[in-house]
Design a protein around this motif. Sequence first.
Motif, PDB file in Angstrom:
ATOM      1  N   ILE A 115       0.856  -1.186   0.000  1.00  0.00           N
ATOM      2  CA  ILE A 115       0.000   0.000   0.000  1.00  0.00           C
ATOM      3  C   ILE A 115       0.893   1.237   0.000  1.00  0.00           C
ATOM      4  O   ILE A 115       2.075   1.169   0.353  1.00  0.00           O
ATOM      5  N   PHE A 116       0.324   2.376  -0.406  1.00  0.00           N
ATOM      6  CA  PHE A 116       1.024   3.641  -0.217  1.00  0.00           C
ATOM      7  C   PHE A 116       0.937   3.993   1.260  1.00  0.00           C
ATOM      8  O   PHE A 116       0.043   3.538   1.977  1.00  0.00           O
ATOM      9  N   ASN A 117       1.842   4.822   1.709  1.00  0.00           N
ATOM     10  CA  ASN A 117       1.820   5.285   3.088  1.00  0.00           C
ATOM     11  C   ASN A 117       0.432   5.880   3.386  1.00  0.00           C
ATOM     12  O   ASN A 117      -0.019   6.760   2.666  1.00  0.00           O
ATOM     13  N   PRO A 118      -0.267   5.398   4.413  1.00  0.00           N
ATOM     14  CA  PRO A 118      -1.599   5.925   4.745  1.00  0.00           C
ATOM     15  C   PRO A 118      -1.585   7.404   5.150  1.00  0.00           C
ATOM     16  O   PRO A 118      -2.620   8.035   5.258  1.00  0.00           O
ATOM     17  N   LYS A 119      -0.391   7.941   5.369  1.00  0.00           N
ATOM     18  CA  LYS A 119      -0.221   9.357   5.677  1.00  0.00           C
ATOM     19  C   LYS A 119       0.605  10.014   4.558  1.00  0.00           C
ATOM     20  O   LYS A 119       1.457  10.855   4.807  1.00  0.00           O
ATOM     21  N   LYS A 120       0.308   9.639   3.319  1.00  0.00           N
ATOM     22  CA  LYS A 120       1.031  10.123   2.143  1.00  0.00           C
ATOM     23  C   LYS A 120       0.819  11.616   1.958  1.00  0.00           C
ATOM     24  O   LYS A 120      -0.277  12.123   2.128  1.00  0.00           O
ATOM     25  N   PHE A 121       1.884  12.317   1.592  1.00  0.00           N
ATOM     26  CA  PHE A 121       1.781  13.741   1.270  1.00  0.00           C
ATOM     27  C   PHE A 121       1.011  13.907  -0.028  1.00  0.00           C
ATOM     28  O   PHE A 121       1.240  13.180  -0.996  1.00  0.00           O
ATOM     29  N   VAL A 122       0.096  14.869  -0.053  1.00  0.00           N
ATOM     30  CA  VAL A 122      -0.702  15.160  -1.242  1.00  0.00           C
ATOM     31  C   VAL A 122      -0.731  16.671  -1.467  1.00  0.00           C
ATOM     32  O   VAL A 122      -0.554  17.453  -0.535  1.00  0.00           O
ATOM     33  N   LEU A 123      -0.962  17.042  -2.710  1.00  0.00           N
ATOM     34  CA  LEU A 123      -1.140  18.437  -3.089  1.00  0.00           C
ATOM     35  C   LEU A 123      -2.569  18.638  -3.535  1.00  0.00           C
ATOM     36  O   LEU A 123      -3.271  17.673  -3.844  1.00  0.00           O
ATOM     37  N   LEU A 124      -2.986  19.909  -3.594  1.00  0.00           N
ATOM     38  CA  LEU A 124      -4.274  20.204  -4.197  1.00  0.00           C
ATOM     39  C   LEU A 124      -4.244  19.709  -5.640  1.00  0.00           C
ATOM     40  O   LEU A 124      -3.230  19.830  -6.323  1.00  0.00           O
ATOM     41  N   LYS A 125      -5.357  19.175  -6.091  1.00  0.00           N
ATOM     42  CA  LYS A 125      -5.454  18.712  -7.473  1.00  0.00           C
ATOM     43  C   LYS A 125      -5.105  19.846  -8.437  1.00  0.00           C
ATOM     44  O   LYS A 125      -4.360  19.644  -9.398  1.00  0.00           O
ATOM     45  N   SER A 126      -5.613  21.051  -8.186  1.00  0.00           N
ATOM     46  CA  SER A 126      -5.340  22.189  -9.077  1.00  0.00           C
ATOM     47  C   SER A 126      -3.863  22.583  -9.060  1.00  0.00           C
ATOM     48  O   SER A 126      -3.305  22.954 -10.091  1.00  0.00           O
ATOM     49  N   ASP A 127      -3.213  22.512  -7.897  1.00  0.00           N
ATOM     50  CA  ASP A 127      -1.784  22.807  -7.837  1.00  0.00           C
ATOM     51  C   ASP A 127      -0.990  21.764  -8.622  1.00  0.00           C
ATOM     52  O   ASP A 127      -0.044  22.109  -9.332  1.00  0.00           O
ATOM     53  N   MET A 128      -1.363  20.500  -8.490  1.00  0.00           N
ATOM     54  CA  MET A 128      -0.668  19.451  -9.235  1.00  0.00           C
ATOM     55  C   MET A 128      -0.825  19.681 -10.737  1.00  0.00           C
ATOM     56  O   MET A 128       0.126  19.506 -11.501  1.00  0.00           O
ATOM     57  N   GLU A 129      -2.020  20.095 -11.162  1.00  0.00           N
ATOM     58  CA  GLU A 129      -2.241  20.364 -12.588  1.00  0.00           C
ATOM     59  C   GLU A 129      -1.335  21.492 -13.078  1.00  0.00           C
ATOM     60  O   GLU A 129      -0.783  21.418 -14.172  1.00  0.00           O
ATOM     61  N   LYS A 130      -1.154  22.545 -12.268  1.00  0.00           N
ATOM     62  CA  LYS A 130      -0.246  23.647 -12.627  1.00  0.00           C
ATOM     63  C   LYS A 130       1.187  23.149 -12.745  1.00  0.00           C
ATOM     64  O   LYS A 130       1.912  23.518 -13.677  1.00  0.00           O
ATOM     65  N   ILE A 131       1.601  22.328 -11.799  1.00  0.00           N
ATOM     66  CA  ILE A 131       2.960  21.793 -11.802  1.00  0.00           C
ATOM     67  C   ILE A 131       3.177  20.911 -13.029  1.00  0.00           C
ATOM     68  O   ILE A 131       4.209  21.018 -13.706  1.00  0.00           O
TER      69      ILE A 131
END
Length: 153
Positions: free
Chosen positions: A48-64
């Motif tokens: 599994i991925f870390n259950p406390k995985k770092f995430v970004l806003l979907k819109s920020d990820m789209e910009k990146i």
Amino acid sequence: MCKLDAKGKPLPEKYLNADYIQNHLKKFDEGAAFIFTLEDIANPLYKIFNPKKFVLLKSDMEKIITKYKATKNTDFLEDALGYKRGSLKNKEIFVYEIESPVVKIPSGNEGGVNELWIPGGKTSGSYNEAVLNDVIITHNNSIENLSNYTPFD
């Protein structure tokens, strides 16, 4: 005296006011996203991925993603996400999106944190970040077991 967590870093609710935390986490109602590589899911000890995985806003990820696709500058990508320089070079990168994620403000003690982490819910590249709040995403060491991902390029 500021209350500390188990690893000695102050808990976010001790140095951030409740309104800031609530407003920050509310932003993630739009959805969240994180990146991964095939190497991230290859270790047979982790299904599994870390259950406390770092995430970004979907819109920020789209910009990146948009900026990265235009420049192919891995240094920009690593700086934006708070990764160490060179950690994504020459790797196939995927984006995993989560609708209505359950998130919290990072404390800096989550798995995957590095010396670039800064308190307050922003990456070292100034993008909004949170951590999943014990969300289980099973990959069983195969990308075919994931449904909400897309290739980065």
